[in-house]
Design a protein around this motif. Structure first.
Motif, mmCIF file in Angstrom:
data_model
loop_
_atom_site.group_PDB
_atom_site.id
_atom_site.type_symbol
_atom_site.label_atom_id
_atom_site.label_comp_id
_atom_site.label_asym_id
_atom_site.label_seq_id
_atom_site.Cartn_x
_atom_site.Cartn_y
_atom_site.Cartn_z
ATOM 1 N N GLN A 123 21.592 99.528 29.201
ATOM 2 C CA GLN A 123 20.401 100.664 28.745
ATOM 3 C C GLN A 123 20.945 102.254 29.459
ATOM 4 O O GLN A 123 21.668 102.105 30.652
ATOM 5 N N PRO A 124 20.592 103.141 28.816
ATOM 6 C CA PRO A 124 20.761 104.408 29.297
ATOM 7 C C PRO A 124 20.253 104.574 30.748
ATOM 8 O O PRO A 124 19.224 103.934 31.149
ATOM 9 N N GLY A 125 20.944 105.315 31.688
ATOM 10 C CA GLY A 125 20.566 105.475 32.764
ATOM 11 C C GLY A 125 21.280 104.409 33.931
ATOM 12 O O GLY A 125 21.296 104.544 35.039
ATOM 13 N N LYS A 126 22.054 103.234 33.401
ATOM 14 C CA LYS A 126 22.552 102.526 34.265
ATOM 15 C C LYS A 126 23.799 103.245 34.793
ATOM 16 O O LYS A 126 24.423 104.375 34.215
ATOM 17 N N SER A 127 24.143 102.474 35.977
ATOM 18 C CA SER A 127 25.363 103.001 36.675
ATOM 19 C C SER A 127 26.094 102.134 37.476
ATOM 20 O O SER A 127 25.768 100.990 37.452
ATOM 21 N N VAL A 128 27.384 102.370 37.802
ATOM 22 C CA VAL A 128 28.177 101.591 38.348
ATOM 23 C C VAL A 128 28.847 102.651 39.601
ATOM 24 O O VAL A 128 29.048 103.846 39.313
ATOM 25 N N THR A 129 29.143 101.757 40.615
ATOM 26 C CA THR A 129 29.747 102.722 41.831
ATOM 27 C C THR A 129 31.150 101.986 42.097
ATOM 28 O O THR A 129 31.233 100.889 42.204
ATOM 29 N N LEU A 130 32.319 102.863 42.237
ATOM 30 C CA LEU A 130 33.543 102.473 42.264
ATOM 31 C C LEU A 130 33.701 102.890 43.656
ATOM 32 O O LEU A 130 33.760 103.870 44.169
ATOM 33 N N ARG A 131 34.376 102.069 44.453
ATOM 34 C CA ARG A 131 34.812 102.638 45.592
ATOM 35 C C ARG A 131 36.425 102.372 46.022
ATOM 36 O O ARG A 131 36.733 101.137 45.805
ATOM 37 N N PHE A 132 37.124 103.108 46.724
ATOM 38 C CA PHE A 132 38.566 103.161 46.662
ATOM 39 C C PHE A 132 38.746 103.560 48.291
ATOM 40 O O PHE A 132 38.494 104.599 48.684
#
Length: 112
Positions: free
Chosen positions: A40-49
């Motif tokens: 759904q709109p507003g979802k997010s993901v965090t990528l860490r490097f």
């Protein structure tokens, strides 16, 4: 390929595609089915490097998606600096392979 070429890279340097916001399921016969409305709109993901990483992003629709028109939606990207990794860091301790990955990064940075 154009973006990779800017860094002296080519097709052999591409890793597997990772689709973060679409869902595809397979049945017992191996047929794939696109799951509409999964994200759904507003979802997010965090990528860490933990090391220098080149990430290529695109907003193309999923090839199995049923939409007849190209979806025109915005994408917000925020960059930041993560806190140093500690033994109780969720990224570190959630899975054994994560801890091994952090250990391998430390060895890489030491030149070993």
């Amino acid at each position: 390929m154009v973006e990779l070429a800017k860094y002296g890279l080519g097709r052999r340097d591409m890793a597997a595609n990772l689709n973060l916001f679409s869902r595809v399921e397979s049945d017992d016969e191996g047929k794939l089915r696109y799951v509409p409305g999964h994200c759904q709109p507003g979802k997010s993901v965090t990528l860490r490097f933990e090391m220098d990483t080149l990430v290529l992003l695109h907003t193309c629709p999923h090839p199995l998606g049923p939409s007849a028109e190209y979806p025109r939606r915005g994408v917000d990207i925020a960059l930041g600096t993560a806190e140093p990794v500690t033994e109780d860091d969720p990224c570190y301790c959630s899975r054994p392979e994560n801890a091994r990955g952090f250990a391998n990064n430390r060895l890489y940075h030491l030149g070993l």
